[in-house]
Design a protein around this motif. Structure first.
Motif, PDB file in Angstrom:
ATOM      1  N   ASN A  61      49.880  76.715  20.278  1.00 21.60           N
ATOM      2  CA  ASN A  61      50.839  77.348  21.189  1.00 21.60           C
ATOM      3  C   ASN A  61      50.345  78.653  21.793  1.00 21.60           C
ATOM      4  OD1 ASN A  61      53.124  75.545  21.338  1.00 21.60           O
ATOM      5  ND2 ASN A  61      53.355  75.909  19.146  1.00 21.60           N
ATOM      6  N   TYR A  84      57.724  61.577  23.437  1.00 21.25           N
ATOM      7  CA  TYR A  84      58.114  62.784  22.711  1.00 21.25           C
ATOM      8  C   TYR A  84      59.241  62.571  21.707  1.00 21.25           C
ATOM      9  CZ  TYR A  84      54.840  66.145  24.506  1.00 21.25           C
ATOM     10  OH  TYR A  84      53.683  66.836  24.742  1.00 21.25           O
ATOM     11  N   ASP A  91      56.470  80.455  19.312  1.00 26.97           N
ATOM     12  CA  ASP A  91      56.990  79.089  19.240  1.00 26.97           C
ATOM     13  C   ASP A  91      56.415  78.222  20.350  1.00 26.97           C
ATOM     14  OD1 ASP A  91      58.714  78.770  17.023  1.00 26.97           O
ATOM     15  OD2 ASP A  91      60.183  80.088  17.981  1.00 26.97           O
ATOM     16  N   PRO A 120      56.857  75.621  23.595  1.00 28.22           N
ATOM     17  CA  PRO A 120      57.731  75.729  24.767  1.00 28.22           C
ATOM     18  C   PRO A 120      58.916  74.782  24.660  1.00 28.22           C
ATOM     19  CG  PRO A 120      55.842  74.371  25.296  1.00 28.22           C
ATOM     20  CD  PRO A 120      55.613  74.885  23.894  1.00 28.22           C
ATOM     21  N   ASN A 121      59.981  75.123  25.384  1.00 28.93           N
ATOM     22  CA  ASN A 121      61.062  74.141  25.522  1.00 28.93           C
ATOM     23  C   ASN A 121      60.648  73.138  26.599  1.00 28.93           C
ATOM     24  OD1 ASN A 121      61.499  75.396  28.022  1.00 28.93           O
ATOM     25  ND2 ASN A 121      63.158  76.677  27.221  1.00 28.93           N
ATOM     26  N   GLN A 122      61.517  72.154  26.866  1.00 27.51           N
ATOM     27  CA  GLN A 122      61.132  71.096  27.801  1.00 27.51           C
ATOM     28  C   GLN A 122      60.880  71.646  29.204  1.00 27.51           C
ATOM     29  OE1 GLN A 122      63.117  67.224  27.595  1.00 27.51           O
ATOM     30  NE2 GLN A 122      63.454  67.319  29.816  1.00 27.51           N
ATOM     31  N   GLU A 123      61.692  72.596  29.626  1.00 28.37           N
ATOM     32  CA  GLU A 123      61.518  73.156  30.970  1.00 28.37           C
ATOM     33  C   GLU A 123      60.170  73.863  31.113  1.00 28.37           C
ATOM     34  OE1 GLU A 123      63.639  76.459  33.935  1.00 28.37           O
ATOM     35  OE2 GLU A 123      64.496  76.019  31.973  1.00 28.37           O
ATOM     36  N   ASN A 177      58.885  67.864  19.828  1.00 22.04           N
ATOM     37  CA  ASN A 177      58.139  69.078  19.482  1.00 22.04           C
ATOM     38  C   ASN A 177      57.027  69.304  20.507  1.00 22.04           C
ATOM     39  OD1 ASN A 177      59.531  69.937  17.172  1.00 22.04           O
ATOM     40  ND2 ASN A 177      58.477  68.408  15.913  1.00 22.04           N
TER      41      ASN A 177
END
Length: 443
Positions: A177, A390, A355, A357-360, A396
């Motif tokens: 990440n 996913y 962390d 990333p989120n989906q966006e 994740n």
């Protein structure tokens, strides 16, 4: 040892330069040591002109001439009687038999020759003038240093104060990440320059500090010989003007790399990595992968982190302190509670979780990487990725995945001789290489 160096354009931070010594006494080094360094340099390099010797020992021409005259008065150096027409009719000099004998005796004690060292006391004062804690960094500068990285605003908000404090930082979180990339970005954002001594002196021992592998020297300024203004010698030439150093180590780091390195053959000392990183950043990547346990590695940093000083030892066993002015960044894939006790964690000033990333954000990264690599986006392939693949890993997302998947599809397209393209089938083939299935292997 995997030591990497990064450099960046330097914003004007106004670091005060070390003044060029006007007298031999201003160097802070004994006349005998300077004379012996001069003799050893002449013996090892065969230089015979004061102008050339001046560059080699990093003193001004007048001070170098003064040292030569001193050695001549002691019958260690003599004039050759030859004027060099192509060097401004400079007089040449050479070692006498007594000078060669003295040079050999000095070399038997230490093979060091070249730049006159800077006393540790003088270097300590210069460290204060160019301290990493003097850095003023804005949000825009930090964002610019991160380059193409797409990071959430709150992460930048946490990193900024951590960097400008010049204190220790622990970055932790799942692998892939961008913890290492963020560390590089911090160095690029800082971007100014400092003065690194070629060598320092303590208790009669010379310790080499400047290392072209670790330090990135700035372009030298040379004077126009026809100009009345002189600029290149405005600072002490025993220093090198460099980008703030950035030392990066990983699983190969061992505790002995943090000690003075003594070469018994040449009888010379090399500064440890953290001393070479003074005024810059020391990044310990992949903490927990070293041979020593992470708790032991952090324990080594307790005194430096708390007291801004480090303790080193000479070969004789004598210990001495040096300033510790380094932004230490620890990076690990483990949760801090798994590898540290509470006391160790208290000594690390900033603890920042990185962390996935989120989906966006994942889609933004995917689109950016695809554009950079000239891979056309395909809605059907992306929907297959998000709705079929996913969910098998509980959605994740990780920052490394877009580059990995797109590089895989590019490799397949090139092998098959087809234009770059995405499809559910290519997504499946790329995905298969991203994870290893848990299964029995026949033996």
């Amino acid at each position: 040892m995997n030591v990497q160096v990064t450099s960046a354009a330097a914003p004007a931070q106004g670091v005060q330069s070390p003044a060029s010594p006007k007298t031999l006494a201003d160097t802070g080094i004994s006349t005998v040591m300077m004379r012996d360094v001069l003799l050893k340099t002449m013996f090892r390099t065969n230089l015979d002109l004061v102008s050339a010797l001046s560059k080699a020992i990093a003193l001004t021409v007048p001070l170098t001439q003064e040292l030569v005259d001193l050695a001549r008065s002691q019958r260690l150096i003599e004039a050759t009687g030859t004027l060099h027409a192509n060097s401004g009719n400079e007089m040449g000099y050479q070692l006498t038999d007594a000078g060669k004998s003295r040079a050999l005796d000095a070399l038997s004690q230490s093979e060091y020759y070249g730049a006159i060292p800077v006393p540790l006391s003088q270097y300590s004062e210069q460290i204060k003038r160019q301290s990493i804690r003097n850095i003023k960094l804005t949000r825009d500068q930090l964002m610019a240093g991160m380059g193409h990285l797409i990071l959430p605003s709150d992460l930048i908000g946490n990193l900024g104060p951590a960097v400008t404090s010049g204190r220790s930082i622990l970055m932790y979180g799942p692998p892939g990440n961008g913890k290492s990339s963020i560390s590089h970005g911090i160095r690029a954002a800082i971007g100014d320059k400092v003065y690194v001594p070629r060598a320092i002196e303590y208790a009669g021992q010379i310790i080499s500090v400047y290392d072209p592998i670790v330090h990135s020297a700035a372009a030298e300024i040379s004077d126009d010989p026809n100009s009345l203004r002189r600029t290149s010698n405005r600072f002490d030439q025993r220093y090198v003007w460099c980008d703030r150093p950035s030392v990066i180590t990983g699983g190969e780091l061992s505790l002995d790399m943090l000690d003075l390195a003594y070469n018994p053959t040449s009888r010379t000392y090399q500064a440890p990595l953290q001393l070479k990183a003074t005024g810059g950043i020391f990044i310990i990547d992949d903490l927990g992968r070293q041979a020593e346990p992470p708790q032991k590695i952090v324990n080594r940093w307790i005194v430096p982190l708390e007291e801004s000083r480090d303790i080193l030892a000479l070969q004789s066993g004598e210990k001495f302190t040096v300033p510790f002015d380094t932004l230490v960044i620890f990076s690990t894939n483990f949760h801090p509670n798994e590898i540290f006790d509470g006391a160790a964690l208290r000594r690390i000033f900033f603890k920042i979780k990185i962390d996935g990333p989120n989906q966006e954000m994942f889609l933004k990264i995917f689109a950016m990487v695809a554009r950079k690599k000239k891979m056309p986006l395909d809605e059907r392939a992306l929907m297959h990725l998000l709705r079929v693949k996913y969910p098998t890993i509980a959605m994740n997302f990780a920052n490394y995945q877009p580059t990995f998947l797109i590089d895989q599809m590019i490799a397949i397209c090139e092998f098959e001789g087809i234009p770059y393209q995405m499809s559910p089938e290519l997504i499946d083939r790329a995905w298969a290489n991203m994870f290893v299935r848990q299964e029995e292997i026949a033996r």
